[in-house]
Enzyme design. Structure first.
Site, short mmCIF file in Angstrom:
data_model
loop_
_atom_site.label_atom_id
_atom_site.label_comp_id
_atom_site.label_asym_id
_atom_site.label_seq_id
_atom_site.Cartn_x
_atom_site.Cartn_y
_atom_site.Cartn_z
N LYS A 32 -15.72 -8.41 57.03
CA LYS A 32 -16.17 -7.03 56.75
C LYS A 32 -14.96 -6.09 56.64
O LYS A 32 -14.66 -5.33 57.56
CB LYS A 32 -17.15 -6.57 57.84
CG LYS A 32 -17.99 -5.36 57.42
CD LYS A 32 -19.15 -5.18 58.36
CE LYS A 32 -19.84 -3.85 58.19
NZ LYS A 32 -20.37 -3.59 56.85
N TYR A 83 -14.33 -3.18 59.63
CA TYR A 83 -15.17 -2.12 60.18
C TYR A 83 -16.54 -2.65 60.57
O TYR A 83 -16.90 -3.79 60.25
CB TYR A 83 -15.30 -0.97 59.17
CG TYR A 83 -16.23 -1.22 58.00
CD1 TYR A 83 -15.90 -2.12 56.99
CD2 TYR A 83 -17.46 -0.56 57.90
CE1 TYR A 83 -16.76 -2.34 55.92
CE2 TYR A 83 -18.32 -0.78 56.83
CZ TYR A 83 -17.97 -1.67 55.84
OH TYR A 83 -18.81 -1.89 54.80
#
Ligand code: PMP
Length: 286
Positions: free
Chosen positions: A150, A33
């Site tokens: 991430k 994300y």
């Protein structure tokens, strides 16, 4: 106003947007994300987020759902459709679904899932929390070893925030092998005798987009920066401390594990860096 979100090529009211129950983001946290902030209706450091997204996808051999230009267009359209002046755009890409649950990755032609939505946050820049400064606790870092990617595996950071809340504080810094890694959702810094100290980049921490910008701006403002491992005791004995993240910019830290830093109010370097960051980022926003 009903929020309009983006799912796999379509702009839909949030109540009509769906993703398969077999999606690997849902079943395996097999997803990455980005969160991009919006100030004055414009995107802050879109380029940095797009580059990091590509890196996260590459590291996990996950397909790119669309081009960078298309991604920019989706961000801008959502900001416009939802009338966001100050807020955030959340983007998630998952490995998709081939209609069942299996540890083995689905075949390479399985389409990734892409979801974006906005969060309206009036007062994001002129934040009362930043004027007060954050109180933090330290906790053990028990996350996996690829924190530079991430991913949406946010259960432990989420638990860390809850531990902080239970202790009457705002956030937690994590410690591994005696050294601070980072905050639950931000990079960590302290300042001693005018020098800014932060942990160097590695697989142990997220390569913050805001970290990169703030370190560049600090150097341009002739501030001294040292990237090295540091302990929580050094941070507790510091003149001031702060965190950086795309959603909170530069956030002063005024207390660590019950110990007040300086006079217990946001320090001058953190305040100055917040001002510089907001100023410069707004000028460069697209
Ligand atoms: N570290 C962690 C663990 C984070 O979740 C975040 C925020 N996504 C950051 C650092 C800060 O990164 P950025 O400046 O790119 O928001």
């Amino acid at each position: 106003m009903t929020r309009t979100v983006y799912v796999n090529g379509e702009y839909l009211p949030e109540t009509e947007a769906t993703v398969s129950i077999f999606d690997r983001g849902f079943l395996m946290a097999d997803a990455v994300y980005e969160v991009t902030s919006v100030l004055d209706g414009k995107l802050i450091d879109f380029e940095g987020h797009a580059v990091r997204l590509k890196r996260s996808l590459d590291e996990l051999q996950m397909a790119e759902p669309c081009t960078k230009d298309e991604l920019l267009e989706i961000h801008r359209k959502l900001v416009e459709l939802n009338d966001i002046n100050e807020g955030l755009v959340y983007l998630q890409v998952t490995r998709g679904s081939d209609g069942d649950r299996d540890f083995v990755f689905p075949s390479a032609d399985t389409k990734p899932t892409i979801v974006l939505f906005t969060q309206n946050k009036p007062g994001l820049a002129d934040s009362p929390a930043a004027k007060k400064g954050a109180k933090i606790i330290s906790i053990e870092d028990i996350r996996w070893g690829r924190r530079d990617i991430k991913t949406v595996q946010l259960l432990y950071p989420s638990m860390g925030k809850m531990m902080a809340k239970a202790a009457g504080c705002d956030d937690a810094w994590m410690i591994e092998d005696g050294h601070v890694t980072e905050g639950t959702s931000n990079n960590a810094y302290f300042v001693k005798d005018g020098k800014i100290v932060t942990r160097p980049l590695s697989n142990d921490i997220l390569h913050g987009i805001t970290r990169k910008a703030v370190l560049r701006m600090a150097a341009e403002a002739q501030m001294e920066v040292e990237e090295r491992l540091f302990t929580i005791d050094e941070a507790k004995a510091a003149d001031e401390a702060f965190t950086t993240s795309a959603s909170a910019f530069v956030m002063p830290v005024v207390e660590i594990d019950g110990v007040s830093l300086g006079d217990g109010t946001p320090g001058p370097i953190a305040k100055r860096l917040r001002e510089i960051y907001l100023d410069e980022s707004l000028k460069a926003a697209i």
